[in-house]
Design an enzyme around this catalytic site. Sequence first.
Site, PDB file in Angstrom:
ATOM      1  N   GLN A  95       0.847  -1.151  -0.030  1.00  0.00           N
ATOM      2  CA  GLN A  95      -0.028  -0.066   0.109  1.00  0.00           C
ATOM      3  C   GLN A  95       0.784   1.217   0.226  1.00  0.00           C
ATOM      4  O   GLN A  95       1.687   1.201   0.659  1.00  0.00           O
ATOM      5  CB  GLN A  95      -0.928   0.098   1.153  1.00  0.00           C
ATOM      6  CG  GLN A  95      -1.729   1.244   1.291  1.00  0.00           C
ATOM      7  CD  GLN A  95      -2.698   1.262   0.434  1.00  0.00           C
ATOM      8  OE1 GLN A  95      -3.171   0.466  -0.280  1.00  0.00           O
ATOM      9  NE2 GLN A  95      -2.815   2.774   0.059  1.00  0.00           N
ATOM     10  N   GLY A 126       2.405   4.433   0.948  1.00  0.00           N
ATOM     11  CA  GLY A 126       2.371   5.186   2.095  1.00  0.00           C
ATOM     12  C   GLY A 126       2.776   4.221   3.326  1.00  0.00           C
ATOM     13  O   GLY A 126       2.486   4.747   4.415  1.00  0.00           O
ATOM     14  N   TYR A 180       4.309  -0.709   7.264  1.00  0.00           N
ATOM     15  CA  TYR A 180       3.039  -1.767   7.829  1.00  0.00           C
ATOM     16  C   TYR A 180       2.754  -2.856   6.588  1.00  0.00           C
ATOM     17  O   TYR A 180       2.781  -4.091   7.071  1.00  0.00           O
ATOM     18  CB  TYR A 180       1.839  -0.745   7.614  1.00  0.00           C
ATOM     19  CG  TYR A 180       0.472  -1.416   8.055  1.00  0.00           C
ATOM     20  CD1 TYR A 180       0.243  -1.458   9.361  1.00  0.00           C
ATOM     21  CD2 TYR A 180      -0.427  -1.937   7.252  1.00  0.00           C
ATOM     22  CE1 TYR A 180      -1.044  -2.019   9.981  1.00  0.00           C
ATOM     23  CE2 TYR A 180      -1.592  -2.487   7.409  1.00  0.00           C
ATOM     24  CZ  TYR A 180      -1.920  -2.592   8.863  1.00  0.00           C
ATOM     25  OH  TYR A 180      -3.207  -3.060   9.162  1.00  0.00           O
TER      26      TYR A 180
HETATM   27  P1  NDP Z   1      -7.331  -0.486  16.993  1.00  0.00           P
HETATM   28  O1  NDP Z   1      -6.283   0.827  16.949  1.00  0.00           O
HETATM   29  O2  NDP Z   1      -8.656  -0.115  17.230  1.00  0.00           O
HETATM   30  O3  NDP Z   1      -6.697  -1.398  18.162  1.00  0.00           O
HETATM   31  C1  NDP Z   1      -5.423  -1.878  18.084  1.00  0.00           C
HETATM   32  C2  NDP Z   1      -5.236  -2.607  19.417  1.00  0.00           C
HETATM   33  O4  NDP Z   1      -3.701  -2.774  19.594  1.00  0.00           O
HETATM   34  C3  NDP Z   1      -5.512  -1.484  20.643  1.00  0.00           C
HETATM   35  O5  NDP Z   1      -5.974  -2.237  21.707  1.00  0.00           O
HETATM   36  C4  NDP Z   1      -3.951  -1.011  21.049  1.00  0.00           C
HETATM   37  O6  NDP Z   1      -3.824  -0.893  22.509  1.00  0.00           O
HETATM   38  C5  NDP Z   1      -3.199  -2.449  20.909  1.00  0.00           C
HETATM   39  N1  NDP Z   1      -1.774  -2.153  20.701  1.00  0.00           N
HETATM   40  C6  NDP Z   1      -1.220  -1.170  20.173  1.00  0.00           C
HETATM   41  N2  NDP Z   1       0.183  -1.475  20.284  1.00  0.00           N
HETATM   42  C7  NDP Z   1       0.459  -2.163  21.355  1.00  0.00           C
HETATM   43  C8  NDP Z   1       1.421  -2.660  21.900  1.00  0.00           C
HETATM   44  N3  NDP Z   1       2.646  -2.152  21.778  1.00  0.00           N
HETATM   45  N4  NDP Z   1       1.083  -3.683  22.905  1.00  0.00           N
HETATM   46  C9  NDP Z   1       0.064  -4.138  23.119  1.00  0.00           C
HETATM   47  N5  NDP Z   1      -1.182  -3.549  22.571  1.00  0.00           N
HETATM   48  C10 NDP Z   1      -0.836  -2.683  21.572  1.00  0.00           C
HETATM   49  O7  NDP Z   1      -6.943  -1.258  15.720  1.00  0.00           O
HETATM   50  P2  NDP Z   1      -7.880  -2.368  14.601  1.00  0.00           P
HETATM   51  O8  NDP Z   1      -8.897  -2.946  15.645  1.00  0.00           O
HETATM   52  O9  NDP Z   1      -8.348  -1.493  13.648  1.00  0.00           O
HETATM   53  O10 NDP Z   1      -6.942  -3.210  14.320  1.00  0.00           O
HETATM   54  C11 NDP Z   1      -6.480  -4.634  15.017  1.00  0.00           C
HETATM   55  C12 NDP Z   1      -5.699  -5.321  13.865  1.00  0.00           C
HETATM   56  O11 NDP Z   1      -6.108  -5.416  12.751  1.00  0.00           O
HETATM   57  C13 NDP Z   1      -4.368  -4.762  13.733  1.00  0.00           C
HETATM   58  O12 NDP Z   1      -3.432  -5.705  13.765  1.00  0.00           O
HETATM   59  C14 NDP Z   1      -4.699  -4.050  12.269  1.00  0.00           C
HETATM   60  O13 NDP Z   1      -3.247  -3.911  11.687  1.00  0.00           O
HETATM   61  C15 NDP Z   1      -5.254  -5.064  11.645  1.00  0.00           C
HETATM   62  N6  NDP Z   1      -6.125  -4.644  10.748  1.00  0.00           N
HETATM   63  C16 NDP Z   1      -7.289  -3.648  10.930  1.00  0.00           C
HETATM   64  C17 NDP Z   1      -8.014  -3.142   9.832  1.00  0.00           C
HETATM   65  C18 NDP Z   1      -8.946  -2.132   9.815  1.00  0.00           C
HETATM   66  O14 NDP Z   1      -9.541  -1.732   8.865  1.00  0.00           O
HETATM   67  N7  NDP Z   1      -9.295  -1.664  10.916  1.00  0.00           N
HETATM   68  C19 NDP Z   1      -7.606  -3.870   8.159  1.00  0.00           C
HETATM   69  C20 NDP Z   1      -6.525  -4.836   8.316  1.00  0.00           C
HETATM   70  C21 NDP Z   1      -5.913  -4.974   9.355  1.00  0.00           C
HETATM   71  P3  NDP Z   1      -3.716   0.783  22.873  1.00  0.00           P
HETATM   72  O15 NDP Z   1      -5.023   1.585  22.280  1.00  0.00           O
HETATM   73  O16 NDP Z   1      -3.557   0.785  24.413  1.00  0.00           O
HETATM   74  O17 NDP Z   1      -2.663   1.371  22.217  1.00  0.00           O
END
Ligand code: NDP
Length: 252
Positions: A153, A155, A159
């Site tokens: 993707q 940018g 990721y």
């Molecule tokens: P959110 O941002 O809603 O949630 C991400 C979660 O990961 C949060 O609970 C966050 O906690 C946690 N997190 C981030 N960094 C850390 C860390 N260092 N240690 C522990 N926890 C951490 O994202 P989504 O629910 O949208 O995404 C969930 C997964 O799905 C991700 O892997 C994302 O890449 C993948 N994804 C999402 C898509 C989408 O369209 N939403 C599409 C494709 C894949 P905190 O808030 O405390 O930082």
Amino acid sequence: MSEGQDSRIALVTGGYGGLGTAICKAFARDGYKVVSSYRSPERKAHAVEWQQEMAADGLEVGLVCMDVSDPESCRSGANELLEEYGRLDVLVNNAGITRDAVMKKMSVEQWHDVIHTNLDSVFNVTHPFLNRMLEQGFGRIVNISSVNGQKGQFGQVNYSAAKAGIHGFTKALAQEVARKGITVNTVSPGYAATDMVMSVSEEVREKIVAQIPVGRLAEPEEVARVVRFLADDESAFITGADYSINGGMHMH
Ligand code: NDP
């Protein structure tokens, strides 16, 4: 849920995020004991608030502190979980971040943050649970990748690289543990209506939706049901697979 599945324990990293919440709900509604990790002591209050919201919905979830980018934090969180629950049956490596920039403007820090949190994390969290799963002779590991790890993707070199790396991890580990009752699979969502996507401008979101043949974003529940399905005892023959849930955005 089939007989014997009623005391299964599931850990969802980043369980209080957008997709994580839907995944936790799918497991909790089916009687799993669900635990979500939270990133740091500073995030505990937020995690507890989420836990209370889940409880108001009649769903009980546990919490454990794990910074998924930090091997030591993961090891101590895993020890705590195993001490409390005695086993781990399902691990959903879901936590992830984005730090977008075109390559020429991307800082080393943006690169490392995303690689540590989205790829190293899969090793950091899985490693301390693997021996227990091997001893149990049962385990379901589901790694959340992304359509952008399949197709790349603009940018997102950081990721896309991290999410693509998850596919290699999944396929290699799936072979190592296949005879031990452990499956390892990847789920690759397209764009879902969570904070990660809703935080981009409406204009960008419209451009994203225009690329999705189904004509809309995914609902988090549409991703969660596939994760839940892969965790079933009956899904034992599915391993090393990658499930695309992207509304037809990328077919391969
Ligand atoms: P959110 O941002 O809603 O949630 C991400 C979660 O990961 C949060 O609970 C966050 O906690 C946690 N997190 C981030 N960094 C850390 C860390 N260092 N240690 C522990 N926890 C951490 O994202 P989504 O629910 O949208 O995404 C969930 C997964 O799905 C991700 O892997 C994302 O890449 C993948 N994804 C999402 C898509 C989408 O369209 N939403 C599409 C494709 C894949 P905190 O808030 O405390 O930082």
